[in-house]
Scaffold this motif. Structure first.
Motif, short mmCIF file in Angstrom:
data_model
loop_
_atom_site.label_atom_id
_atom_site.label_comp_id
_atom_site.label_asym_id
_atom_site.label_seq_id
_atom_site.Cartn_x
_atom_site.Cartn_y
_atom_site.Cartn_z
N PHE A 136 0.83 -1.21 0.00
CA PHE A 136 0.00 0.00 0.00
C PHE A 136 0.87 1.26 0.00
N HIS A 146 2.07 1.73 -3.38
CA HIS A 146 0.92 2.18 -4.19
C HIS A 146 0.71 3.69 -4.04
N PHE A 161 -1.17 5.89 -6.88
CA PHE A 161 -2.35 5.05 -7.10
C PHE A 161 -2.51 4.69 -8.58
N PHE A 176 1.18 -3.43 -5.55
CA PHE A 176 0.03 -3.55 -4.66
C PHE A 176 -0.87 -4.71 -5.08
N SER A 177 -1.12 -4.85 -6.38
CA SER A 177 -1.94 -5.96 -6.87
C SER A 177 -1.27 -7.30 -6.56
N ARG A 184 3.54 5.61 -5.78
CA ARG A 184 3.42 5.60 -7.23
C ARG A 184 2.20 6.37 -7.73
N ASP A 242 4.41 -0.41 -10.27
CA ASP A 242 2.99 -0.10 -10.39
C ASP A 242 2.11 -1.33 -10.19
N TYR A 243 2.71 -2.50 -10.23
CA TYR A 243 1.96 -3.74 -10.05
C TYR A 243 2.14 -4.32 -8.65
N PHE A 255 -5.33 -1.05 -10.29
CA PHE A 255 -5.31 -2.42 -9.76
C PHE A 255 -5.35 -3.39 -10.94
#
Length: 355
Positions: free
Chosen positions: A48, A51, A56, A240-241, A54, A237-238, A59
């Motif tokens: 988080f 995230h 947000f 958090f997912s 970056r 950028d990936y 997702f």
């Protein structure tokens, strides 16, 4: 892309991966499901923060698949370490991890784009060195410590209640001559060997699952021109997912474990804070791994980040946990670490160095 930034990220990642189990090693984590779930909460927290940093970015559900693969492999980590020791377990699964991740980046497996290094002979030679180092590491004889809780015969130890029933000294009959005691000892030795074989196989499976954890993210980045035109190109950028997939899978495994145990899971409350610290270590290390992949390639990052943690874990096992002792072990360890570090250096140079 920056070579220096990529190598710095490799250093951070390797250092934290090699130390991530240190906080929990002195505590009995039981079956490991609760410890993993605690780790996943810390990992999600790091995700988080990334995230937010970056801005947000969005997702991306496919990234959760990689997180799920890692979680399934990691569910075996604590049982493996309890049977093989921290250094041995990490070294075995990291060798399988190294080969899987390297092959994925080098040959473009799982629908990703192949990214061969500038100097392929140097890369191959470095990979061979780190594998040889891993083989030498496997020759170490460690003494796993299982935490505070007494373990049963399936772990390779004699149960405490059997120890109380041993023939007392001076009774006129040596316990070594008691057929029942001899049978129990032979059964214990056989069970211990079987457990180590199972742990070795689980280590290989875990390593493969670790090695494919980046495949979904790399697939989305590589297929931007055709299938994912609006997706970002930066690995962070990936994150958090990816981490959310870890949290969901860890939660599902823990709930399944609770159901299997009929709402009587083995939980050691002392593992909560150390487990959270281990999760923070892993979350930061994995984020650094994404940065390293962006600035180098998996053919460079995987041999470095997957094998150097074994050297660091071995240092912890010698200096702190005393799992590795003896002149023979120290000699093997020195040779293995030298070869591994030399191989990692060659792999790093293969990114841009040409003859």
């Amino acid at each position: 892309m920056s070579l220096s930034l990529g190598l710095a990220a490799c250093g951070i990642s390797a250092g934290l991966f090699g130390s991530m189990f240190v906080p929990v090693r002195k505590y009995d984590a039981g079956d490991g499901f609760f410890a993993q779930w605690v780790m996943s909460t810390a990992i999600l927290f790091v995700g988080f923060l990334v995230h937010v940093y970056r801005g947000f970015p969005g997702f991306y559900p496919l990234a959760m698949v990689g997180g799920a693969c890692w979680t399934i492999g990691n569910a075996c980590a604590i049982p493996i370490i309890n049977r093989l020791g921290m250094a041995m377990g990490i070294l075995i699964w990291n060798t399988a991890n190294c080969l899987t991740g390297w092959a994925s980046g080098r040959f473009g497996l799982f629908g990703t784009t192949a990214r061969p290094p500038a100097n392929q002979p140097l890369n191959y030679a470095g990979l061979a060195c780190v594998i040889i180092g891993g083989i030498l590491f496997s020759r170490l004889q460690s003494k796993p410590s299982n935490g505070g809780r007494k373990r049963s015969i399936e772990m390779g130890d004699i149960p405490e209640k059997e120890a109380l029933n041993e023939t007392p000294k001076g009774s006129g009959e040596s316990e070594d001559e008691d057929p029942e005691v001899v049978v129990k000892q032979e059964t214990t030795i056989a069970a211990g060997k079987k457990d180590r074989i199972i742990a070795f196989i689980l280590s290989l499976i875990s390593g493969v699952l670790y090695g494919v954890t980046f495949a979904p993210v790399n697939y989305m980045i590589d297929q931007r021109d055709t299938k994912f035109p609006t997706y970002p190109t930066a690995g962070l950028d990936y994150v958090f997912s990816h981490y959310f997939g870890i949290f969901l899978t860890s939660t599902a495994l823990f709930l399944g474990y609770c159901i299997y145990k009929r709402n009587d899971p083995w939980i050691n409350p002392q593992i909560a804070l150390p487990g959270y610290v281990s999760g923070l270590f892993w979350g930061i290390a994995q984020s650094s791994f994404f940065v390293a992949n962006d600035n180098l390639s998996q053919t460079v990052t995987f041999p470095i980040i997957t094998m150097l943690p074994g050297c660091i874990a071995s240092a912890w096992s010698i200096l702190y946990f005393r799992e590795i002792t003896g002149q023979r072990n120290f000699t093997i360890l020195a040779v293995a670490m030298t070869i591994t570090l030399f191989g990692a250096a060659m792999v790093g140079l293969s990114k841009s160095f040409t003859f």
